[in-house]
Design a protein around this motif. Structure first.
Motif, mmCIF file in Angstrom:
data_model
loop_
_atom_site.group_PDB
_atom_site.id
_atom_site.type_symbol
_atom_site.label_atom_id
_atom_site.label_comp_id
_atom_site.label_asym_id
_atom_site.label_seq_id
_atom_site.Cartn_x
_atom_site.Cartn_y
_atom_site.Cartn_z
ATOM 1 N N ASN A 1 0.857 -1.178 0.000
ATOM 2 C CA ASN A 1 0.000 0.000 0.000
ATOM 3 C C ASN A 1 0.902 1.239 0.000
ATOM 4 O OD1 ASN A 1 -1.719 2.152 0.518
ATOM 5 N ND2 ASN A 1 -2.994 0.997 1.940
ATOM 6 N N PHE A 2 0.983 1.918 -1.133
ATOM 7 C CA PHE A 2 1.922 3.027 -1.269
ATOM 8 C C PHE A 2 1.489 4.276 -0.524
ATOM 9 C CE2 PHE A 2 3.366 0.228 -4.594
ATOM 10 C CZ PHE A 2 4.734 0.336 -4.462
ATOM 11 N N LYS A 3 0.248 4.359 -0.119
ATOM 12 C CA LYS A 3 -0.161 5.470 0.743
ATOM 13 C C LYS A 3 0.517 5.347 2.110
ATOM 14 C CE LYS A 3 -4.162 7.992 2.585
ATOM 15 N NZ LYS A 3 -3.537 9.292 2.275
ATOM 16 N N GLN A 4 0.832 4.141 2.493
ATOM 17 C CA GLN A 4 1.556 3.909 3.738
ATOM 18 C C GLN A 4 3.058 3.778 3.508
ATOM 19 O OE1 GLN A 4 -0.272 0.348 5.265
ATOM 20 N NE2 GLN A 4 -2.199 1.366 5.773
ATOM 21 N N PHE A 5 3.455 3.139 2.408
ATOM 22 C CA PHE A 5 4.858 2.770 2.186
ATOM 23 C C PHE A 5 5.699 3.917 1.632
ATOM 24 C CE2 PHE A 5 8.187 0.834 -0.552
ATOM 25 C CZ PHE A 5 8.878 0.126 0.421
ATOM 26 N N SER A 6 5.172 4.715 0.710
ATOM 27 C CA SER A 6 5.964 5.769 0.074
ATOM 28 C C SER A 6 6.155 6.947 1.022
ATOM 29 C CB SER A 6 5.293 6.244 -1.222
ATOM 30 O OG SER A 6 4.087 6.927 -0.941
ATOM 31 N N SER A 7 7.244 7.668 0.869
ATOM 32 C CA SER A 7 7.544 8.774 1.777
ATOM 33 C C SER A 7 6.565 9.928 1.619
ATOM 34 C CB SER A 7 8.976 9.274 1.559
ATOM 35 O OG SER A 7 9.130 9.809 0.261
ATOM 36 N N ILE A 8 5.962 10.086 0.422
ATOM 37 C CA ILE A 8 5.015 11.172 0.197
ATOM 38 C C ILE A 8 3.584 10.771 0.560
ATOM 39 C CG2 ILE A 8 4.414 10.712 -2.236
ATOM 40 C CD1 ILE A 8 4.827 13.770 -2.716
ATOM 41 N N LYS A 9 3.388 9.492 0.889
ATOM 42 C CA LYS A 9 2.102 8.967 1.377
ATOM 43 C C LYS A 9 0.961 9.158 0.362
ATOM 44 C CE LYS A 9 4.210 7.892 5.137
ATOM 45 N NZ LYS A 9 4.755 6.520 5.242
ATOM 46 N N ILE A 10 1.253 8.796 -0.881
ATOM 47 C CA ILE A 10 0.257 8.825 -1.962
ATOM 48 C C ILE A 10 0.316 7.486 -2.694
ATOM 49 C CG2 ILE A 10 -0.338 9.832 -4.213
ATOM 50 C CD1 ILE A 10 0.538 12.519 -3.152
ATOM 51 N N GLY A 11 -0.836 6.944 -3.051
ATOM 52 C CA GLY A 11 -0.875 5.707 -3.815
ATOM 53 C C GLY A 11 -1.930 4.761 -3.282
ATOM 54 N N GLN A 12 -2.018 3.606 -3.922
ATOM 55 C CA GLN A 12 -2.976 2.593 -3.527
ATOM 56 C C GLN A 12 -2.248 1.265 -3.334
ATOM 57 O OE1 GLN A 12 -3.255 4.227 -6.571
ATOM 58 N NE2 GLN A 12 -2.300 2.659 -7.823
ATOM 59 N N GLU A 13 -2.986 0.218 -3.014
ATOM 60 C CA GLU A 13 -2.365 -1.095 -2.865
ATOM 61 C C GLU A 13 -2.079 -1.691 -4.232
ATOM 62 O OE1 GLU A 13 -3.189 -4.160 0.465
ATOM 63 O OE2 GLU A 13 -4.360 -4.865 -1.266
ATOM 64 N N VAL A 14 -0.840 -2.146 -4.433
ATOM 65 C CA VAL A 14 -0.395 -2.661 -5.730
ATOM 66 C C VAL A 14 0.386 -3.953 -5.509
ATOM 67 C CG1 VAL A 14 0.971 -2.154 -7.799
ATOM 68 C CG2 VAL A 14 -0.208 -0.291 -6.613
ATOM 69 N N ASP A 15 0.239 -4.902 -6.439
ATOM 70 C CA ASP A 15 1.049 -6.120 -6.424
ATOM 71 C C ASP A 15 2.456 -5.790 -6.931
ATOM 72 O OD1 ASP A 15 -1.019 -7.675 -5.497
ATOM 73 O OD2 ASP A 15 -1.610 -8.401 -7.480
ATOM 74 N N VAL A 16 3.473 -6.137 -6.141
ATOM 75 C CA VAL A 16 4.864 -5.852 -6.503
ATOM 76 C C VAL A 16 5.650 -7.156 -6.535
ATOM 77 C CG1 VAL A 16 6.950 -4.582 -5.888
ATOM 78 C CG2 VAL A 16 4.707 -3.562 -5.444
ATOM 79 N N LEU A 17 6.362 -7.388 -7.633
ATOM 80 C CA LEU A 17 7.209 -8.562 -7.776
ATOM 81 C C LEU A 17 8.488 -8.373 -6.973
ATOM 82 C CD1 LEU A 17 7.949 -11.244 -9.310
ATOM 83 C CD2 LEU A 17 9.011 -9.778 -11.029
ATOM 84 N N MET A 18 8.835 -9.355 -6.134
ATOM 85 C CA MET A 18 10.056 -9.293 -5.335
ATOM 86 C C MET A 18 11.177 -10.051 -6.052
ATOM 87 S SD MET A 18 8.699 -7.456 -3.088
ATOM 88 C CE MET A 18 10.087 -7.266 -1.974
ATOM 89 N N ILE A 19 12.261 -9.368 -6.340
ATOM 90 C CA ILE A 19 13.382 -9.946 -7.092
ATOM 91 C C ILE A 19 14.270 -10.763 -6.161
ATOM 92 C CG2 ILE A 19 15.392 -9.440 -8.519
ATOM 93 C CD1 ILE A 19 14.041 -6.748 -9.221
ATOM 94 N N GLU A 20 14.477 -12.033 -6.516
ATOM 95 C CA GLU A 20 15.292 -12.943 -5.712
ATOM 96 C C GLU A 20 16.619 -13.297 -6.401
ATOM 97 O OE1 GLU A 20 14.749 -14.104 -2.697
ATOM 98 O OE2 GLU A 20 12.671 -13.517 -2.330
ATOM 99 N N ASP A 21 16.688 -13.121 -7.720
ATOM 100 C CA ASP A 21 17.900 -13.480 -8.459
ATOM 101 C C ASP A 21 17.953 -12.685 -9.754
ATOM 102 O OD1 ASP A 21 16.137 -14.807 -10.302
ATOM 103 O OD2 ASP A 21 16.161 -16.568 -8.997
ATOM 104 N N PHE A 22 18.860 -13.051 -10.641
ATOM 105 C CA PHE A 22 19.069 -12.300 -11.884
ATOM 106 C C PHE A 22 17.954 -12.480 -12.908
ATOM 107 C CE2 PHE A 22 24.009 -12.202 -11.476
ATOM 108 C CZ PHE A 22 23.876 -11.399 -10.355
ATOM 109 N N ASP A 23 17.032 -13.387 -12.631
ATOM 110 C CA ASP A 23 15.923 -13.644 -13.553
ATOM 111 C C ASP A 23 14.723 -12.774 -13.169
ATOM 112 O OD1 ASP A 23 14.225 -14.725 -15.454
ATOM 113 O OD2 ASP A 23 13.698 -16.476 -14.233
ATOM 114 N N TYR A 24 14.619 -11.618 -13.812
ATOM 115 C CA TYR A 24 13.510 -10.699 -13.526
ATOM 116 C C TYR A 24 12.996 -10.118 -14.847
ATOM 117 C CZ TYR A 24 17.254 -7.229 -14.042
ATOM 118 O OH TYR A 24 18.304 -6.480 -14.515
ATOM 119 N N PRO A 25 11.729 -9.741 -14.902
ATOM 120 C CA PRO A 25 11.143 -9.246 -16.158
ATOM 121 C C PRO A 25 11.589 -7.817 -16.484
ATOM 122 C CG PRO A 25 9.513 -9.197 -14.411
ATOM 123 C CD PRO A 25 10.723 -9.852 -13.835
#
Length: 262
Positions: free
Chosen positions: A7-31
């Motif tokens: 939830n970027f309204k909580q997570f971002s420093s400017i406190k703007i945004g909505q809940e979004v699905d975010v891919l967590m990178i674990e290795d060199f294989d990322y889109p």
């Protein structure tokens, strides 16, 4: 691949945004088509963001190895400063005033005055392998780094300075306390973005809960329930006014993460 709801309204420093699905990178294989985020301290997440990704906690580490300081790109600035203070390591005191993670700081060559994260950099690790500092094009709040940074090595020198820590704290004492994404615009050569914003009469300009701060004009602050649309309108207003009155094209430090504006 792991997906995390943020939830970027909580997570971002400017406190703007909505809940979004975010891919967590674990290795060199990322889109490649996903947009890379750090700690979201200099971003404005829009209502129509592209696919997002960020490094997992796997890359949150710091250690001394082969006479170098080795730091994972997901390591937060506070952890870096604490480690350097504990081990009497010099030249990282300024990081205490830079919110975010190492990867984001490297990507934009973050710093204060003449102190920049690239000053003592030796190399970075991406999926292409080790890249020496000399192979990277960089300058004031700029690098040409395109790939995800996983790790960085820095030159190691002793002598942590409490005096420098206090200096950097005082340098930031004039900043507003409201939620923000830090400096909204880069300083143009030979001038200050804040001075230009004030000169065109937009210091303290407010739309809804968004305002170009009356404390420091180059900070776009959120008084509580700021909207993305109001933030973008204020940014465009400053850009247009400064261009019209001074012929200066202000470059943004804040990054608008929205398909409409990318």
């Amino acid at each position: 691949m792991m997906i995390k709801k943020i939830n970027f309204k909580q997570f971002s420093s400017i406190k703007i945004g909505q809940e979004v699905d975010v891919l967590m990178i674990e290795d060199f294989d990322y889109p490649k088509e996903h947009y890379l985020l750090g700690a979201s301290n200099n971003v404005l997440i829009g209502t129509n963001p592209p696919p997002l990704m960020m490094l997992s906690k796997k890359y949150d580490y710091i250690k001394i190895e082969d006479d170098s300081l080795v730091i994972g790109a997901a390591t937060p600035s506070g952890k870096i400063v604490s480690f350097c203070k504990k081990h009497d390591i010099a030249d990282f005191e300024f990081v205490s005033r830079l919110p975010g993670t190492l990867g984001g700081m490297l990507k934009m060559n973050a710093g204060l005055k003449e102190f920049e994260i690239f000053n003592n950099l030796g190399s970075i690790i991406t999926k292409e392998g080790e890249i020496k500092k000399e192979q990277i094009d960089y300058g004031y709040r700029y690098t040409d780094i395109k790939d995800v940074i996983f790790e960085a090595r820095f030159e190691l020198s002793s002598g942590f300075s409490q005096e420098k820590m206090e200096l950097f704290t005082n340098m930031r004492s004039n900043q507003p306390r409201e939620s923000s994404a830090g400096s909204c615009f880069k300083n143009p050569e030979g001038d200050y973005a804040g001075r230009l914003i004030e000169a065109v009469g937009l210091k303290g300009k407010r739309l809804g809960d968004m305002e170009f701060s009356s404390v420091h004009a180059n900070f776009l602050v959120n008084h509580g329930n700021g909207r993305f649309e109001d933030a973008v309108e204020l940014i465009h207003l400053v850009e247009e006014k400064v261009k019209d009155e001074f012929g200066v094209h202000l470059q943004r430090e804040i990054i608008i993460v929205d398909k409409t504006y990318m």
